[in-house]
Motif scaffolding. Sequence first.
Motif, PDB file in Angstrom:
ATOM      1  N   TYR A 124      29.217 -64.320  46.701  1.00 28.38           N
ATOM      2  CA  TYR A 124      27.979 -65.092  46.545  1.00 28.38           C
ATOM      3  C   TYR A 124      27.302 -64.751  45.217  1.00 28.38           C
ATOM      4  CZ  TYR A 124      23.225 -66.744  47.403  1.00 28.38           C
ATOM      5  OH  TYR A 124      22.010 -67.367  47.293  1.00 28.38           O
ATOM      6  N   GLN A 125      27.238 -63.451  44.902  1.00 28.51           N
ATOM      7  CA  GLN A 125      26.616 -63.040  43.645  1.00 28.51           C
ATOM      8  C   GLN A 125      27.409 -63.564  42.447  1.00 28.51           C
ATOM      9  OE1 GLN A 125      26.399 -58.800  44.249  1.00 28.51           O
ATOM     10  NE2 GLN A 125      24.357 -58.913  45.179  1.00 28.51           N
ATOM     11  N   SER A 126      28.733 -63.537  42.552  1.00 27.84           N
ATOM     12  CA  SER A 126      29.569 -64.063  41.470  1.00 27.84           C
ATOM     13  C   SER A 126      29.319 -65.555  41.269  1.00 27.84           C
ATOM     14  CB  SER A 126      31.044 -63.838  41.771  1.00 27.84           C
ATOM     15  OG  SER A 126      31.342 -62.479  41.827  1.00 27.84           O
ATOM     16  N   LEU A 127      29.236 -66.279  42.367  1.00 23.43           N
ATOM     17  CA  LEU A 127      28.976 -67.718  42.260  1.00 23.43           C
ATOM     18  C   LEU A 127      27.594 -67.997  41.684  1.00 23.43           C
ATOM     19  CD1 LEU A 127      30.549 -69.002  45.605  1.00 23.43           C
ATOM     20  CD2 LEU A 127      31.402 -69.350  43.274  1.00 23.43           C
ATOM     21  N   GLN A 128      26.620 -67.187  42.069  1.00 18.45           N
ATOM     22  CA  GLN A 128      25.277 -67.366  41.514  1.00 18.45           C
ATOM     23  C   GLN A 128      25.288 -67.125  40.010  1.00 18.45           C
ATOM     24  OE1 GLN A 128      22.710 -64.751  43.841  1.00 18.45           O
ATOM     25  NE2 GLN A 128      21.584 -66.548  44.524  1.00 18.45           N
ATOM     26  N   GLU A 129      25.961 -66.071  39.570  1.00 17.51           N
ATOM     27  CA  GLU A 129      26.044 -65.758  38.144  1.00 17.51           C
ATOM     28  C   GLU A 129      26.780 -66.870  37.389  1.00 17.51           C
ATOM     29  OE1 GLU A 129      27.869 -61.906  37.872  1.00 17.51           O
ATOM     30  OE2 GLU A 129      26.178 -60.925  38.868  1.00 17.51           O
ATOM     31  N   LYS A 130      27.845 -67.376  37.985  1.00 17.76           N
ATOM     32  CA  LYS A 130      28.601 -68.453  37.352  1.00 17.76           C
ATOM     33  C   LYS A 130      27.734 -69.695  37.212  1.00 17.76           C
ATOM     34  CE  LYS A 130      32.603 -71.410  37.926  1.00 17.76           C
ATOM     35  NZ  LYS A 130      33.570 -71.950  38.873  1.00 17.76           N
ATOM     36  N   ASN A 131      27.025 -70.053  38.270  1.00 20.97           N
ATOM     37  CA  ASN A 131      26.160 -71.226  38.212  1.00 20.97           C
ATOM     38  C   ASN A 131      25.040 -71.029  37.204  1.00 20.97           C
ATOM     39  OD1 ASN A 131      27.648 -72.604  40.115  1.00 20.97           O
ATOM     40  ND2 ASN A 131      26.348 -71.997  41.830  1.00 20.97           N
ATOM     41  N   LEU A 132      24.474 -69.848  37.143  1.00 18.95           N
ATOM     42  CA  LEU A 132      23.414 -69.565  36.184  1.00 18.95           C
ATOM     43  C   LEU A 132      23.943 -69.677  34.762  1.00 18.95           C
ATOM     44  CD1 LEU A 132      20.498 -68.656  35.687  1.00 18.95           C
ATOM     45  CD2 LEU A 132      21.306 -66.293  35.838  1.00 18.95           C
ATOM     46  N   ASN A 133      25.136 -69.120  34.522  1.00 19.55           N
ATOM     47  CA  ASN A 133      25.738 -69.218  33.187  1.00 19.55           C
ATOM     48  C   ASN A 133      25.998 -70.666  32.806  1.00 19.55           C
ATOM     49  OD1 ASN A 133      25.723 -66.460  32.785  1.00 19.55           O
ATOM     50  ND2 ASN A 133      27.822 -66.173  33.510  1.00 19.55           N
ATOM     51  N   GLU A 134      26.492 -71.448  33.749  1.00 14.21           N
ATOM     52  CA  GLU A 134      26.755 -72.861  33.463  1.00 14.21           C
ATOM     53  C   GLU A 134      25.460 -73.601  33.173  1.00 14.21           C
ATOM     54  OE1 GLU A 134      29.028 -74.380  36.734  1.00 14.21           O
ATOM     55  OE2 GLU A 134      30.879 -73.424  36.053  1.00 14.21           O
ATOM     56  N   LEU A 135      24.414 -73.298  33.904  1.00 14.47           N
ATOM     57  CA  LEU A 135      23.119 -73.941  33.650  1.00 14.47           C
ATOM     58  C   LEU A 135      22.590 -73.554  32.269  1.00 14.47           C
ATOM     59  CD1 LEU A 135      21.283 -73.596  37.090  1.00 14.47           C
ATOM     60  CD2 LEU A 135      21.988 -75.708  35.962  1.00 14.47           C
ATOM     61  N   GLN A 136      22.708 -72.275  31.921  1.00 15.67           N
ATOM     62  CA  GLN A 136      22.216 -71.804  30.635  1.00 15.67           C
ATOM     63  C   GLN A 136      23.010 -72.389  29.476  1.00 15.67           C
ATOM     64  OE1 GLN A 136      22.410 -67.544  31.145  1.00 15.67           O
ATOM     65  NE2 GLN A 136      20.341 -67.429  32.015  1.00 15.67           N
ATOM     66  N   GLN A 137      24.299 -72.639  29.682  1.00 20.65           N
ATOM     67  CA  GLN A 137      25.151 -73.184  28.621  1.00 20.65           C
ATOM     68  C   GLN A 137      25.137 -74.707  28.613  1.00 20.65           C
ATOM     69  OE1 GLN A 137      28.996 -71.429  29.178  1.00 20.65           O
ATOM     70  NE2 GLN A 137      28.263 -69.354  28.790  1.00 20.65           N
ATOM     71  N   GLY A 138      24.514 -75.295  29.600  1.00 20.31           N
ATOM     72  CA  GLY A 138      24.464 -76.753  29.665  1.00 20.31           C
ATOM     73  C   GLY A 138      25.771 -77.369  30.085  1.00 20.31           C
TER      74      GLY A 138
END
Length: 91
Positions: free
Chosen positions: A62-76
Amino acid sequence: MNKDSDESGMQALPRLAAEVAELQTLVAFQEQTIAELNDVLSQQHRMLGAIQREWAAMKSLYQSLQEKNLNELQQGNVGDISDTAEKPPHY
């Protein structure tokens, strides 16, 4: 000792023997119950360990998925799904 006390003592022996036998039976049942409870407790301990390991794995995922989603949001990199999906043939 007199004859009366010998007779009363002799009568008490079978009663005492029966009481000892009853106590031994109770102890045997208690030992069996303790062994069964120990088995159940051991099984539950193993199950709890497995559940804790599964929980830790799911929490990590879950934490990995949250980090991945956050990174994708930050990178657009999160785009509209309709841009990348093919339209079904009936359109």
